[in-house]
Design an enzyme around this catalytic site. Sequence first.
Site, PDB file in Angstrom:
ATOM      1  N   ASP A   1      39.646  76.004  15.120  1.00  0.00           N
ATOM      2  CA  ASP A   1      40.205  75.111  14.109  1.00  0.00           C
ATOM      3  C   ASP A   1      39.116  74.169  13.605  1.00  0.00           C
ATOM      4  O   ASP A   1      38.026  74.116  14.161  1.00  0.00           O
ATOM      5  CB  ASP A   1      41.384  74.305  14.670  1.00  0.00           C
ATOM      6  CG  ASP A   1      41.127  73.832  16.081  1.00  0.00           C
ATOM      7  OD1 ASP A   1      39.968  73.468  16.383  1.00  0.00           O
ATOM      8  OD2 ASP A   1      42.064  73.818  16.890  1.00  0.00           O
TER       9      ASP A   1
ATOM     10  N   ASP B   1      38.396  70.346  12.863  1.00  0.00           N
ATOM     11  CA  ASP B   1      38.857  68.968  13.006  1.00  0.00           C
ATOM     12  C   ASP B   1      38.070  68.068  12.065  1.00  0.00           C
ATOM     13  O   ASP B   1      36.859  68.232  11.901  1.00  0.00           O
ATOM     14  CB  ASP B   1      38.660  68.495  14.450  1.00  0.00           C
ATOM     15  CG  ASP B   1      39.457  69.339  15.428  1.00  0.00           C
ATOM     16  OD1 ASP B   1      40.588  69.740  15.083  1.00  0.00           O
ATOM     17  OD2 ASP B   1      38.951  69.615  16.537  1.00  0.00           O
TER      18      ASP B   1
ATOM     19  N   ASP C   1      32.461  64.039  24.432  1.00  0.00           N
ATOM     20  CA  ASP C   1      32.067  64.474  25.772  1.00  0.00           C
ATOM     21  C   ASP C   1      30.661  65.088  25.824  1.00  0.00           C
ATOM     22  O   ASP C   1      29.767  64.578  26.490  1.00  0.00           O
ATOM     23  CB  ASP C   1      33.129  65.393  26.398  1.00  0.00           C
ATOM     24  CG  ASP C   1      33.640  66.485  25.460  1.00  0.00           C
ATOM     25  OD1 ASP C   1      33.119  66.627  24.328  1.00  0.00           O
ATOM     26  OD2 ASP C   1      34.563  67.221  25.867  1.00  0.00           O
TER      27      ASP C   1
HETATM   28  P1  ATP Z   1      38.050  74.148  21.297  1.00  0.00           P
HETATM   29  O1  ATP Z   1      39.067  73.626  20.335  1.00  0.00           O
HETATM   30  O2  ATP Z   1      37.327  75.349  20.863  1.00  0.00           O
HETATM   31  O3  ATP Z   1      38.550  74.236  22.683  1.00  0.00           O
HETATM   32  P2  ATP Z   1      36.802  71.629  20.709  1.00  0.00           P
HETATM   33  O4  ATP Z   1      35.419  71.131  20.926  1.00  0.00           O
HETATM   34  O5  ATP Z   1      37.303  71.658  19.296  1.00  0.00           O
HETATM   35  O6  ATP Z   1      36.889  73.040  21.383  1.00  0.00           O
HETATM   36  P3  ATP Z   1      39.034  69.916  21.258  1.00  0.00           P
HETATM   37  O7  ATP Z   1      39.747  69.733  22.553  1.00  0.00           O
HETATM   38  O8  ATP Z   1      39.759  70.504  20.115  1.00  0.00           O
HETATM   39  O9  ATP Z   1      37.731  70.748  21.608  1.00  0.00           O
HETATM   40  O10 ATP Z   1      38.452  68.485  20.871  1.00  0.00           O
HETATM   41  C1  ATP Z   1      37.819  68.211  19.632  1.00  0.00           C
HETATM   42  C2  ATP Z   1      36.633  67.290  19.843  1.00  0.00           C
HETATM   43  O11 ATP Z   1      37.062  66.042  20.410  1.00  0.00           O
HETATM   44  C3  ATP Z   1      35.590  67.814  20.832  1.00  0.00           C
HETATM   45  O12 ATP Z   1      34.659  68.635  20.175  1.00  0.00           O
HETATM   46  C4  ATP Z   1      34.970  66.546  21.347  1.00  0.00           C
HETATM   47  O13 ATP Z   1      34.018  66.026  20.462  1.00  0.00           O
HETATM   48  C5  ATP Z   1      36.135  65.578  21.378  1.00  0.00           C
HETATM   49  N1  ATP Z   1      36.808  65.579  22.692  1.00  0.00           N
HETATM   50  C6  ATP Z   1      37.844  66.356  23.069  1.00  0.00           C
HETATM   51  N2  ATP Z   1      38.225  66.108  24.323  1.00  0.00           N
HETATM   52  C7  ATP Z   1      37.430  65.130  24.765  1.00  0.00           C
HETATM   53  C8  ATP Z   1      37.321  64.413  25.990  1.00  0.00           C
HETATM   54  N3  ATP Z   1      38.148  64.694  26.999  1.00  0.00           N
HETATM   55  N4  ATP Z   1      36.371  63.460  26.085  1.00  0.00           N
HETATM   56  C9  ATP Z   1      35.555  63.181  25.055  1.00  0.00           C
HETATM   57  N5  ATP Z   1      35.595  63.824  23.891  1.00  0.00           N
HETATM   58  C10 ATP Z   1      36.515  64.772  23.719  1.00  0.00           C
HETATM   59 MG    MG Z   2      39.345  72.074  18.661  1.00  0.00          MG
END
Ligand code: ATP
Ligand code: MG
Length: 426
Positions: free
Chosen positions: A52, A54, A135
């Site tokens: 997705d 964001d 993170d």
């Molecule tokens: P995917 O959706 O492919 O699992 P993602 O990186 O998009 O990976 P998400 O959980 O959708 O992960 O979170 C979006 C963004 O928010 C992350 O890329 C990160 O920058 C931030 N983020 C998410 N969870 C955390 C956390 N627990 N601590 C700090 N930052 C976070």
């Molecule tokens: Mg994501």
Amino acid sequence: MQTYPKSQHQLSREQFSPASRAIIQQLSDHGYEAYVVGGAIRDLLLGKKPKDFDVVTSATPEQIKAVFRRRCRLIGRRFRLAHVYIDRDLIEVATFRSSSGNDAAASGGDRLIRNGQIIRDNVYGSIDQDAVRRDFTANALYFDPAGETILDFVNGYEDINKRLLSLIGEPAERFREDPVRMLRAVRFAVKLDLQLDAPCAAAIAPNAHCLANVAPARLFDELIKIFHSGYAESAFELMQKHGLFAQLFPHTAQAIAERPEYETLYRTAFANTDERIAASKPVTPVFLFAVLLWPRAEQLFCQHLQNGLPEFDAMNLAATTVFEEQRDSIFVPRVIQAGIRHIWTLQLRFMRNRGKRVFSTLAHPRFRAAYDFLLLRQITQPELAELTSWWTEIQEVPPEKKREMIFGSAEKGKRRRRRRKKPADS
Ligand code: ATP
Ligand code: MG
């Protein structure tokens, strides 16, 4: 801050969903800063398809709402953000956040930290503050579709090129403020084939115990993400290496330590899950958790049997206890619990492969999962081999042969007579 102009990277705006671009355009028309952030940029730079897109912006949730009105819903308490609907697409739009406690006091923002752990995270800030509270460096890149530039505050671009997963800031502190990051580290490492950098890797085992403080429902969700990522076998290995598996599944880890056959059982289970995902076949948390929680269930089941309980009662009681024990660590939702119970009690029905109950066993909605589970159990209990091949064969043979296997050709008449006599005797 590093800015990478179009000439220095391989991304182009067409790789980003039209909805995310439209939202960013509209926000910037209203005078706000807005970017695609995080996972999507990371995945595209690694040549993967993003799940997705964001968006992050300088607009507050209320300001986002004012821009998109009926197409926008504000959600979340722990982490307040906007859902914006464009055509059939849903985009998450978050506001730049700051993680500094002083800012929280100064801005009167809503950030709650309890015992070093983030409970609420709603203090807004600038883009550079937003970057450092994320993170991993690989998750903290910003892409501006209009200029096609990448903004990097934490050296994430270079880390991605070196295929490194590094935490932003001091690892122990970042893991303590949100222990789920340890599981995210594992998931990103296996899924994207990244190496954990040394400080990040070293900080996991000493902080693994912090997972006990995570909301049990969140832990369940995160584990499903890991084990259904298509890389469960590698994740299992990495979780074991860093002490996460023993923290989350102590009984299972103990069974593995005591008998190496269990290690084979789990490797096989995860490899099968990975294969199913690679072949786009469905996978279910029911099967996964039936397998993960089995050693404890088996242990309790044996105890109850020794105490004289009939076997179905012993299994049901074991299941109830296992779910009660899980409630405060990894919460298994009720519907999933029900499925697991079926898989476990079907193991008892498999022991009886004579008589017409066999047909109802074969027709049970959980038969297939329970049979797959029986195949796995054979690894730790080779004595089940004969029974397992019987259940394999019965599924494959034509109906007449089925009856013969179930009732026995010569036995059939005798059994019937005996049954009929019974009521007359009593
Ligand atoms: P995917 O959706 O492919 O699992 P993602 O990186 O998009 O990976 P998400 O959980 O959708 O992960 O979170 C979006 C963004 O928010 C992350 O890329 C990160 O920058 C931030 N983020 C998410 N969870 C955390 C956390 N627990 N601590 C700090 N930052 C976070
Ligand atoms: Mg994501």
